[in-house]
Design a protein around this motif. Structure first.
Motif, PDB file in Angstrom:
ATOM      1  N   TRP A   1       3.562 -11.386   5.959  1.00  0.00           N
ATOM      2  CA  TRP A   1       2.543 -12.099   5.190  1.00  0.00           C
ATOM      3  C   TRP A   1       1.191 -11.530   5.583  1.00  0.00           C
ATOM      4  CZ3 TRP A   1       3.200 -18.034   4.397  1.00  0.00           C
ATOM      5  CH2 TRP A   1       4.505 -18.310   3.948  1.00  0.00           C
ATOM      6  N   VAL A   2       0.400 -11.215   4.600  1.00  0.00           N
ATOM      7  CA  VAL A   2      -0.931 -10.679   4.851  1.00  0.00           C
ATOM      8  C   VAL A   2      -1.964 -11.630   4.261  1.00  0.00           C
ATOM      9  CG1 VAL A   2      -2.545  -8.826   4.186  1.00  0.00           C
ATOM     10  CG2 VAL A   2      -0.252  -8.262   4.982  1.00  0.00           C
TER      11      VAL A   2
ATOM     12  N   ASN B   1       5.095  -8.649   2.074  1.00  0.00           N
ATOM     13  CA  ASN B   1       5.985  -9.365   1.166  1.00  0.00           C
ATOM     14  C   ASN B   1       5.218 -10.477   0.450  1.00  0.00           C
ATOM     15  OD1 ASN B   1       7.751  -8.769   3.858  1.00  0.00           O
ATOM     16  ND2 ASN B   1       8.860  -8.298   1.982  1.00  0.00           N
ATOM     17  N   VAL B   2       4.264 -11.059   1.157  1.00  0.00           N
ATOM     18  CA  VAL B   2       3.436 -12.145   0.623  1.00  0.00           C
ATOM     19  C   VAL B   2       1.980 -11.808   0.924  1.00  0.00           C
ATOM     20  CG1 VAL B   2       2.864 -14.601   0.811  1.00  0.00           C
ATOM     21  CG2 VAL B   2       5.260 -13.867   0.995  1.00  0.00           C
ATOM     22  N   VAL B   3       1.131 -11.940  -0.094  1.00  0.00           N
ATOM     23  CA  VAL B   3      -0.300 -11.697   0.082  1.00  0.00           C
ATOM     24  C   VAL B   3      -1.048 -12.976  -0.293  1.00  0.00           C
ATOM     25  CG1 VAL B   3      -2.312 -10.360  -0.655  1.00  0.00           C
ATOM     26  CG2 VAL B   3      -0.070  -9.254  -0.463  1.00  0.00           C
TER      27      VAL B   3
ATOM     28  N   ALA C   1      -1.602  -6.406  14.737  1.00  0.00           N
ATOM     29  CA  ALA C   1      -1.328  -5.040  15.191  1.00  0.00           C
ATOM     30  C   ALA C   1       0.083  -4.569  14.833  1.00  0.00           C
ATOM     31  CB  ALA C   1      -1.545  -4.932  16.694  1.00  0.00           C
ATOM     32  N   MET C   2       0.952  -5.484  14.445  1.00  0.00           N
ATOM     33  CA  MET C   2       2.321  -5.119  14.082  1.00  0.00           C
ATOM     34  C   MET C   2       2.324  -4.093  12.945  1.00  0.00           C
ATOM     35  SD  MET C   2       5.419  -7.571  12.846  1.00  0.00           S
ATOM     36  CE  MET C   2       5.860  -8.073  14.507  1.00  0.00           C
ATOM     37  N   LEU C   3       1.465  -4.270  11.965  1.00  0.00           N
ATOM     38  CA  LEU C   3       1.403  -3.330  10.851  1.00  0.00           C
ATOM     39  C   LEU C   3       0.888  -1.969  11.304  1.00  0.00           C
ATOM     40  CD1 LEU C   3      -0.028  -5.574   7.992  1.00  0.00           C
ATOM     41  CD2 LEU C   3       2.349  -4.966   8.449  1.00  0.00           C
TER      42      LEU C   3
ATOM     43  N   GLU D   1      -4.054  -1.068   2.444  1.00  0.00           N
ATOM     44  CA  GLU D   1      -2.969  -0.581   3.317  1.00  0.00           C
ATOM     45  C   GLU D   1      -2.088  -1.737   3.788  1.00  0.00           C
ATOM     46  OE1 GLU D   1      -5.054   3.277   5.437  1.00  0.00           O
ATOM     47  OE2 GLU D   1      -5.692   1.262   6.052  1.00  0.00           O
ATOM     48  N   ARG D   2      -2.711  -2.852   4.155  1.00  0.00           N
ATOM     49  CA  ARG D   2      -1.938  -4.012   4.609  1.00  0.00           C
ATOM     50  C   ARG D   2      -1.122  -4.603   3.460  1.00  0.00           C
ATOM     51  NH1 ARG D   2      -6.726  -5.158   7.633  1.00  0.00           N
ATOM     52  NH2 ARG D   2      -7.399  -6.585   6.004  1.00  0.00           N
TER      53      ARG D   2
END
Length: 95
Positions: free
Chosen positions: A26-27, A68-70, A12-14, A62-63
């Motif tokens: 990181w996603v 920064n990292v996916v 939920a931060m995003l 969107e995420r």
């Protein structure tokens, strides 16, 4: 206090635009075709409920834009663990 890394699991931060609270985002993203069966495996979840749940969330795109990292989670749990370990080692080198 000597702590170099703290990990928050906070999807939920995003959505709340609170990225300023952390140094990196990181996603973990997965294609819908992989997510639907995973959700359906849970008790009391149908494909319809799974699709509604996905629709109610931010899209992968969107995420990813905020990340920064996916890490793509399109395989086995073991494969995901390996990908996370690789990124973790990269993080430790950046510190």
């Amino acid at each position: 206090k000597g702590v170099k890394v703290m990990v928050l699991e906070a999807a939920a931060m995003l959505e709340a635009n609170r990225m300023w609270q952390v140094d990196e985002i990181w996603v973990i993203a997965a294609p819908e075709a992989a997510v639907i069966p995973r959700i359906k495996d849970r008790p009391n979840y149908s494909e319809e409920i799974a699709r509604e749940r996905i629709k109610s969330q931010m899209t992968n795109g969107e995420r990813i834009k905020k990340a920064n990292v996916v890490i793509m989670n399109d395989g086995t749990p073991e494969a995901l663990k390996e990908k996370v370990q690789v990124e973790w080692e990269k993080l430790l080198k950046r510190l």
